[in-house]
Scaffold this motif. Structure first.
Motif, PDB file in Angstrom:
ATOM      1  N   ILE A  47       0.957  -1.108  -0.110  1.00 49.14           N
ATOM      2  CA  ILE A  47      -0.087  -0.086  -0.038  1.00 49.14           C
ATOM      3  C   ILE A  47       0.862   1.231   0.020  1.00 49.14           C
ATOM      4  CG2 ILE A  47      -1.643   1.333   1.205  1.00 49.14           C
ATOM      5  CD1 ILE A  47      -2.801  -1.257   0.089  1.00 49.14           C
ATOM      6  N   ARG A  71     -18.607  -0.726  -2.866  1.00 48.95           N
ATOM      7  CA  ARG A  71     -17.217  -0.180  -3.244  1.00 48.95           C
ATOM      8  C   ARG A  71     -16.852  -0.417  -4.760  1.00 48.95           C
ATOM      9  NH1 ARG A  71     -15.157  -2.334   2.633  1.00 48.95           N
ATOM     10  NH2 ARG A  71     -16.193  -0.888   3.608  1.00 48.95           N
ATOM     11  N   SER A  73     -13.700  -0.982  -7.078  1.00 50.71           N
ATOM     12  CA  SER A  73     -11.933  -1.296  -7.340  1.00 50.71           C
ATOM     13  C   SER A  73     -11.856  -0.717  -8.738  1.00 50.71           C
ATOM     14  CB  SER A  73     -11.768  -2.738  -6.977  1.00 50.71           C
ATOM     15  OG  SER A  73     -10.343  -3.022  -7.531  1.00 50.71           O
ATOM     16  N   THR A  88      -6.957   0.942  -7.322  1.00 46.73           N
ATOM     17  CA  THR A  88      -7.428   1.960  -6.130  1.00 46.73           C
ATOM     18  C   THR A  88      -8.745   1.538  -6.010  1.00 46.73           C
ATOM     19  OG1 THR A  88      -8.193   3.459  -7.971  1.00 46.73           O
ATOM     20  CG2 THR A  88      -6.235   3.990  -7.125  1.00 46.73           C
ATOM     21  N   ASN A  89      -9.181   1.755  -4.668  1.00 43.58           N
ATOM     22  CA  ASN A  89     -10.456   1.391  -4.295  1.00 43.58           C
ATOM     23  C   ASN A  89     -11.447   2.551  -3.475  1.00 43.58           C
ATOM     24  OD1 ASN A  89     -12.888  -0.029  -2.507  1.00 43.58           O
ATOM     25  ND2 ASN A  89     -11.545  -1.977  -3.300  1.00 43.58           N
ATOM     26  N   ALA A  91     -12.987   2.234  -1.219  1.00 44.00           N
ATOM     27  CA  ALA A  91     -12.959   1.764   0.377  1.00 44.00           C
ATOM     28  C   ALA A  91     -11.734   2.460   1.089  1.00 44.00           C
ATOM     29  CB  ALA A  91     -12.943   0.329   0.635  1.00 44.00           C
ATOM     30  N   ARG A  92     -10.816   2.576   0.021  1.00 42.32           N
ATOM     31  CA  ARG A  92      -9.459   3.403   0.657  1.00 42.32           C
ATOM     32  C   ARG A  92      -8.976   4.508  -0.219  1.00 42.32           C
ATOM     33  NH1 ARG A  92      -8.507  -2.252  -0.217  1.00 42.32           N
ATOM     34  NH2 ARG A  92      -7.362  -1.531  -1.928  1.00 42.32           N
ATOM     35  N   LEU A  95      -5.115   6.021  -1.507  1.00 46.28           N
ATOM     36  CA  LEU A  95      -4.200   4.900  -1.291  1.00 46.28           C
ATOM     37  C   LEU A  95      -4.012   4.185  -2.693  1.00 46.28           C
ATOM     38  CD1 LEU A  95      -4.729   3.450   2.185  1.00 46.28           C
ATOM     39  CD2 LEU A  95      -2.959   5.352   1.307  1.00 46.28           C
ATOM     40  N   SER A 136     -11.201  -9.701   5.912  1.00 41.17           N
ATOM     41  CA  SER A 136     -10.373  -8.383   5.742  1.00 41.17           C
ATOM     42  C   SER A 136      -9.994  -8.159   7.127  1.00 41.17           C
ATOM     43  CB  SER A 136     -11.526  -7.398   5.556  1.00 41.17           C
ATOM     44  OG  SER A 136     -11.700  -7.552   3.954  1.00 41.17           O
ATOM     45  N   PRO A 139      -8.892  -2.227  10.294  1.00 40.13           N
ATOM     46  CA  PRO A 139      -7.742  -1.204   9.732  1.00 40.13           C
ATOM     47  C   PRO A 139      -6.690  -0.959  10.669  1.00 40.13           C
ATOM     48  CG  PRO A 139     -10.100  -0.722   9.202  1.00 40.13           C
ATOM     49  CD  PRO A 139     -10.216  -1.820  10.240  1.00 40.13           C
TER      50      PRO A 139
END
Length: 149
Positions: A47, A71, A73, A88-89, A91-92, A95, A136, A139
């Motif tokens: 990441i 989400r 991707s 990239t996503n 959800a993030r 990043l 998952s 975090p």
């Protein structure tokens, strides 16, 4: 001291670079999508902050929105050699997840975490001292694992 870290696709049409103090740690994802996309038992990713990730070349874009989470991707791959380079996503935000095998120095990387191990193929052994999660990771726990020395 900062070091330029580079990588790219097999045919070198897509190249990227970032500057970091050291090579980043990587994680293995054993989910079905990563197995399918990699054609292997799992995929290895690292990441990076998107604003520190410079890409040259024009990758092909494939977008996939999950029906379960909503989400999106955004997968980037070389349109010539079909190497999947990064994604990239939603959800993030901010990043990028870079395919670890695309780094020029991939043989120097250290796997520090495993996710989606409930999908792990038989015969893959995860060392007892490496954090892993059946799906998952939370975090905070995931970040702690990725930043371990």
């Amino acid at each position: 001291m900062a070091d330029t870290i580079e990588g790219g696709c097999r045919c070198v049409r897509i190249r990227y670079r970032t500057t970091m103090d050291k090579l980043p740690n990587v994680y293995a994802c054993h989910c079905r999508d990563c197995q399918t996309w990699s054609g292997s038992a799992f995929s290895l990713q690292l990441i990076l902050p998107e604003n520190q990730f410079a890409v040259t070349g024009e990758p092909a874009l494939y977008e996939l929105t999950s029906l379960e989470s909503g989400r999106t991707s955004r997968q980037r791959a070389c349109p010539v050699c079909f190497t999947r380079v990064y994604n990239t996503n939603s959800a993030r935000p901010g990043l990028v997840a870079v395919r670890a095998g695309t780094l020029d120095r991939s043989d120097e990387l250290k796997i520090v975490a495993h996710i989606w191990t409930k999908r792990k193929m038989d015969g893959i052994v995860i060392p007892d001292d490496v954090p892993s999660w059946p799906e998952s990771a939370p975090p905070a726990d995931f970040i702690a694992a990725l930043t371990r020395v």
